[in-house]
Design an enzyme around this catalytic site. Structure first.
Site, PDB file in Angstrom:
ATOM      1  N   HIS A  82     -75.933 -45.401 -59.039  1.00  0.00           N
ATOM      2  CA  HIS A  82     -75.315 -46.611 -59.598  1.00  0.00           C
ATOM      3  C   HIS A  82     -75.742 -47.957 -59.016  1.00  0.00           C
ATOM      4  O   HIS A  82     -75.359 -49.005 -59.549  1.00  0.00           O
ATOM      5  CB  HIS A  82     -73.788 -46.531 -59.546  1.00  0.00           C
ATOM      6  CG  HIS A  82     -73.213 -45.302 -60.167  1.00  0.00           C
ATOM      7  ND1 HIS A  82     -73.634 -44.838 -61.389  1.00  0.00           N
ATOM      8  CD2 HIS A  82     -72.265 -44.415 -59.742  1.00  0.00           C
ATOM      9  CE1 HIS A  82     -72.953 -43.732 -61.685  1.00  0.00           C
ATOM     10  NE2 HIS A  82     -72.136 -43.461 -60.709  1.00  0.00           N
ATOM     11  N   CYS A  98     -67.759 -40.127 -70.007  1.00  0.00           N
ATOM     12  CA  CYS A  98     -67.835 -40.172 -68.538  1.00  0.00           C
ATOM     13  C   CYS A  98     -66.860 -41.191 -67.973  1.00  0.00           C
ATOM     14  O   CYS A  98     -66.818 -42.341 -68.427  1.00  0.00           O
ATOM     15  CB  CYS A  98     -69.211 -40.630 -68.093  1.00  0.00           C
ATOM     16  SG  CYS A  98     -70.515 -39.511 -68.447  1.00  0.00           S
ATOM     17  N   CYS A 132     -58.824 -37.825 -58.266  1.00  0.00           N
ATOM     18  CA  CYS A 132     -59.983 -37.936 -57.390  1.00  0.00           C
ATOM     19  C   CYS A 132     -59.599 -38.775 -56.186  1.00  0.00           C
ATOM     20  O   CYS A 132     -58.884 -39.765 -56.315  1.00  0.00           O
ATOM     21  CB  CYS A 132     -61.149 -38.594 -58.130  1.00  0.00           C
ATOM     22  SG  CYS A 132     -62.700 -38.528 -57.204  1.00  0.00           S
ATOM     23  N   CYS A 182     -67.934 -30.002 -69.581  1.00  0.00           N
ATOM     24  CA  CYS A 182     -67.743 -30.877 -68.426  1.00  0.00           C
ATOM     25  C   CYS A 182     -66.430 -30.467 -67.764  1.00  0.00           C
ATOM     26  O   CYS A 182     -65.352 -30.623 -68.333  1.00  0.00           O
ATOM     27  CB  CYS A 182     -67.709 -32.319 -68.940  1.00  0.00           C
ATOM     28  SG  CYS A 182     -67.531 -33.509 -67.632  1.00  0.00           S
ATOM     29  N   GLU A 235     -58.203 -32.535 -67.538  1.00  0.00           N
ATOM     30  CA  GLU A 235     -58.952 -32.583 -68.786  1.00  0.00           C
ATOM     31  C   GLU A 235     -60.308 -31.878 -68.655  1.00  0.00           C
ATOM     32  O   GLU A 235     -60.935 -31.897 -67.588  1.00  0.00           O
ATOM     33  CB  GLU A 235     -59.158 -34.041 -69.219  1.00  0.00           C
ATOM     34  CG  GLU A 235     -57.838 -34.686 -69.603  1.00  0.00           C
ATOM     35  CD  GLU A 235     -57.985 -36.073 -70.201  1.00  0.00           C
ATOM     36  OE1 GLU A 235     -57.206 -36.382 -71.107  1.00  0.00           O
ATOM     37  OE2 GLU A 235     -58.845 -36.849 -69.771  1.00  0.00           O
ATOM     38  N   CYS A 261     -64.328 -44.926 -56.680  1.00  0.00           N
ATOM     39  CA  CYS A 261     -65.402 -45.660 -57.341  1.00  0.00           C
ATOM     40  C   CYS A 261     -64.757 -46.677 -58.288  1.00  0.00           C
ATOM     41  O   CYS A 261     -63.877 -46.329 -59.074  1.00  0.00           O
ATOM     42  CB  CYS A 261     -66.316 -44.690 -58.098  1.00  0.00           C
ATOM     43  SG  CYS A 261     -67.017 -43.441 -57.013  1.00  0.00           S
ATOM     44  N   CYS A 283     -64.465 -46.312 -62.338  1.00  0.00           N
ATOM     45  CA  CYS A 283     -64.086 -45.002 -62.876  1.00  0.00           C
ATOM     46  C   CYS A 283     -62.582 -44.958 -63.111  1.00  0.00           C
ATOM     47  O   CYS A 283     -61.797 -45.319 -62.230  1.00  0.00           O
ATOM     48  CB  CYS A 283     -64.493 -43.908 -61.906  1.00  0.00           C
ATOM     49  SG  CYS A 283     -63.976 -42.264 -62.462  1.00  0.00           S
ATOM     50  N   SER A 314     -74.539 -39.521 -58.199  1.00  0.00           N
ATOM     51  CA  SER A 314     -74.088 -40.779 -58.796  1.00  0.00           C
ATOM     52  C   SER A 314     -74.558 -41.927 -57.927  1.00  0.00           C
ATOM     53  O   SER A 314     -73.938 -42.252 -56.927  1.00  0.00           O
ATOM     54  CB  SER A 314     -72.560 -40.771 -58.890  1.00  0.00           C
ATOM     55  OG  SER A 314     -72.156 -39.789 -59.797  1.00  0.00           O
TER      56      SER A 314
HETATM   57  N1  SAH Z   1     -67.322 -37.267 -58.479  1.00  0.00           N
HETATM   58  C1  SAH Z   1     -68.488 -36.836 -59.127  1.00  0.00           C
HETATM   59  C2  SAH Z   1     -68.314 -36.319 -60.567  1.00  0.00           C
HETATM   60  C3  SAH Z   1     -67.372 -37.072 -61.500  1.00  0.00           C
HETATM   61  S1  SAH Z   1     -67.855 -38.477 -62.406  1.00  0.00           S
HETATM   62  C4  SAH Z   1     -69.544 -37.928 -59.084  1.00  0.00           C
HETATM   63  O1  SAH Z   1     -69.247 -39.017 -58.607  1.00  0.00           O
HETATM   64  O2  SAH Z   1     -70.672 -37.687 -59.459  1.00  0.00           O
HETATM   65  C5  SAH Z   1     -69.141 -38.081 -63.496  1.00  0.00           C
HETATM   66  C6  SAH Z   1     -70.073 -39.270 -63.750  1.00  0.00           C
HETATM   67  O3  SAH Z   1     -69.466 -40.295 -64.569  1.00  0.00           O
HETATM   68  C7  SAH Z   1     -70.447 -39.967 -62.453  1.00  0.00           C
HETATM   69  O4  SAH Z   1     -71.793 -40.304 -62.434  1.00  0.00           O
HETATM   70  C8  SAH Z   1     -69.585 -41.197 -62.516  1.00  0.00           C
HETATM   71  O5  SAH Z   1     -70.049 -42.181 -61.653  1.00  0.00           O
HETATM   72  C9  SAH Z   1     -69.666 -41.549 -63.985  1.00  0.00           C
HETATM   73  N2  SAH Z   1     -68.633 -42.506 -64.404  1.00  0.00           N
HETATM   74  C10 SAH Z   1     -67.437 -42.718 -63.837  1.00  0.00           C
HETATM   75  N3  SAH Z   1     -66.770 -43.677 -64.496  1.00  0.00           N
HETATM   76  C11 SAH Z   1     -67.555 -44.077 -65.510  1.00  0.00           C
HETATM   77  C12 SAH Z   1     -67.395 -45.014 -66.577  1.00  0.00           C
HETATM   78  N4  SAH Z   1     -66.274 -45.718 -66.702  1.00  0.00           N
HETATM   79  N5  SAH Z   1     -68.401 -45.161 -67.443  1.00  0.00           N
HETATM   80  C13 SAH Z   1     -69.520 -44.409 -67.333  1.00  0.00           C
HETATM   81  N6  SAH Z   1     -69.719 -43.500 -66.381  1.00  0.00           N
HETATM   82  C14 SAH Z   1     -68.750 -43.330 -65.467  1.00  0.00           C
END
Ligand code: SAH
Length: 388
Positions: free
Chosen positions: A245, A363, A114, A107, A94, A118, A121, A243
Site C-alpha cells: 500500500h 476488499c 481485526c 475469501c 462474513e 489499517c 479498512c 498488503s
Molecule cells: N489482514 C490481511 C487480510 C485482510 S484485508 C491483510 O492485511 O492482508 C484484504 C485486502 O484488502 C488487504 O490488502 C487490505 O489492505 C485490502 N483492503 C482493506 N480495506 C480496503 C478498502 N477499503 N478498499 C480496498 N482494499 C482494502
C-alpha cells in the site's frame, strides 16, 4: 451437544488420525471421516455407512459436526455471494465467493474483526473480538461449496435462504469439480495473528481427502507479520500476498501501522526468503489506490524501485469506500497510469476488478456483526483526522 464434545471440523488429518488412534481405532478412519465430511458433505453420523455401528454411536456421543448458522446470503448483480454466518458465541463473520469464468474464489475470514488498525479498512473500524477456531474457518469453505452446489441456489436472489436439509448426502461427488477452486485468506482479520488455527485449516483445505486444493490455489494475505511469514514458509508455504500500500516507510506507517514494527526493508527481505530459489513463484503485493495519497507517478516509480529485487506481482486495488472514511478512490486514469509505469519497469501488474460492491462484499468492506472487545470502534467514531 455436550460441552466436551469435539467438533470434528476442527481436526486436520494428523489431528484426526491421533484422535482415532487414541480411541483404539485404525489410522485410516481419519481418511474415511474426511471423505464423508468434505467430499460427500455428510454431517450425520448414522449415514456414514462404512463405519461400524459402534463407531458411529461413539462419534455421535463424543463429537459433533456443528456448522455456523447462515444468517443471510446476498448475491451481487455480478454473481458474487456474501454470507453472514453466526458462530456459536453469537458473533457473526462474513465470507465472500467471487465467481470468474475459470475459477471460483472464496475469501475466508480468520478472525472476528481485526486487531490491526489499517486506516483505510472498514473491518479495522469495527475493532476485534477473537480468533476463529479451525472449525469456524473450514466451515466457511464447507458451507460455500455446499450451498453453491445445491441446484436450488441457481435462481436464488439476495435475501435469506432456507436452512439446508440436515442430510445432504450426494453420492459420487469425489471427482466432481467444486464451486470453490481457490481460497484466499483475505476476509476479516489478520490470518498470521491466528497462525496455528489458520495453518490447520489450510492443511485441511489442501488435503486430498478433503477439498484437495493445491498450494498454488490457497493464498494467505498478510499486513506483514515478518516472524510468522518465516514460520509459514517453513510449515505451510502457500501462495503469499502482502498488503504493501505504500512505497516508503513514512506513508506506510500511517496507512498500515504494523509497519512501525515491521518496516518495508525487512519485509521485502522476508518476501525474498519466502520465494527462495524458486523463481516460478512470486509474492503478490496488494496496493490499495487512494486518491492523492499513494497514487502519484513518483510513487509508482518508487514502488518499482523497491520491488526490483523481489519476484513480485502487483495487484492494484481501487479503494472501496465505506461510511465516514476520509479516503477516496483514485481516478481510473490515475490507476492506469500507475499500472503502466510499473509495467514499463517490467513489474507484472494488474488492477483488481472490484466485485460485489453493491452488497458491500469488496476488499476491506467486510464487517460482520460482533462485540468489539477493544474500544476502537467507539474511538473511531470520534476521530476526524485525514487518516481516520
Ligand atoms: N489482514 C490481511 C487480510 C485482510 S484485508 C491483510 O492485511 O492482508 C484484504 C485486502 O484488502 C488487504 O490488502 C487490505 O489492505 C485490502 N483492503 C482493506 N480495506 C480496503 C478498502 N477499503 N478498499 C480496498 N482494499 C482494502
Amino acid at each position: 451437544m455436550q460441552g466436551t464434545s469435539i467438533n470434528l471440523l476442527s481436526l486436520d488429518r494428523s489431528a484426526m488420525e491421533n484422535y482415532f488412534l487414541d480411541m483404539g481405532e485404525k489410522r485410516f478412519r481419519a481418511k474415511q471421516l474426511l471423505q464423508w465430511i468434505y467430499q460427500r458433505k455428510v454431517t450425520r453420523f448414522p449415514d456414514m455407512t462404512d463405519l461400524s455401528k459402534h463407531l458411529r454411536q461413539t462419534l455421535q456421543q463424543n463429537t459433533n459436526l456443528d456448522l455456523p448458522e447462515i444468517v443471510s446470503q446476498q448475491r451481487s448483480t455480478d454473481g458474487t455471494f456474501k454470507w453472514l454466518l453466526r458462530l456459536k458465541d453469537g458473533n457473526c463473520i462474513e465470507t465472500v465467493y467471487i465467481p470468474e469464468s475459470e475459477r471460483g474464489t472464496l475469501c475466508v475470514s480468520s478472525q472476528v474483526g481485526c486487531s490491526l488498525n489499517c486506516t483505510f479498512c472498514s473491518t479495522a473500524r469495527q475493532g476485534f473480538n477473537r480468533n476463529l477456531e479451525v472449525d469456524e474457518i473450514i466451515a466457511q469453505v464447507w458451507i460455500a461449496n455446499s450451498v453453491l452446489e445445491s441446484p436450488k441456489q441457481e435462481s436464488n436472489e439476495s435475501g435469506s435462504i432456507e436452512k439446508k436439509p440436515e442430510n445432504c448426502f450426494v453420492s459420487n461427488v469425489e471427482n466432481q469439480r467444486r464451486p470453490v477452486t481457490n481460497v484466499v485468506m483475505m476476509g476479516m482479520g489478520e490470518p498470521l495473528l491466528n497462525f496455528d488455527n489458520v495453518v490447520s485449516a489450510m492443511r485441511l483445505i489442501m488435503d486430498d481427502y478433503s477439498f484437495g486444493l493445491s498450494r498454488r490455489k490457497v493464498t494467505l494475505s498478510t499486513a506483514g507479520m515478518i516472524p510468522a511469514m518465516d514460520q509459514l514458509r517453513q510449515q505451510c508455504p502457500v501462495s503469499l500476498a502482502v498488503s504493501l500500500h505504500a512505497p516508503d516507510n513514512a506513508l506506510r506507517d500511517k496507512l498500515v501501522p504494523l509497519n512501525k514494527k515491521y518496516p518495508i526493508g525487512p519485509l521485502l527481505d522476508c518476501c525474498r526468503r519466502y520465494v527462495g530459489e524458486n523463481n516460478r513463484r512470486r509474492v503478490t503485493f496488494e496496493y490499495v489506490m487512494l486518491k492523492d495519497i499513494n497514487d502519484s507517478p513518483e510513487q509508482a516509480r518508487m514502488l518499482a524501485r523497491i520491488l526490483r529485487q523481489v519476484p513480485a506481482k502487483v495487484n492494484l486495488i481501487p479503494f472501496n469506500p465505506f461510511p465516514q472514511t476520509r479516503f477516496e478512490r483514485s481516478e481510473a486514469e490515475t490507476i492506469d497510469r500507475f499500472r503502466d509505469i510499473l509495467l514499463a519497469k517490467n513489474i507484472f501488474t494488474v488492477t483488481r476488478t472490484t466485485r460485489g460492491d453493491d452488497i458491500d462484499a469488496a476488499c476491506g468492506q467486510l464487517v460482520g456483526d460482533f462485540v468489539d472487545r477493544t474500544s476502537r470502534s467507539k474511538r473511531m467514531q470520534q476521530q476526524t483526522g485525514v487518516f481516520s
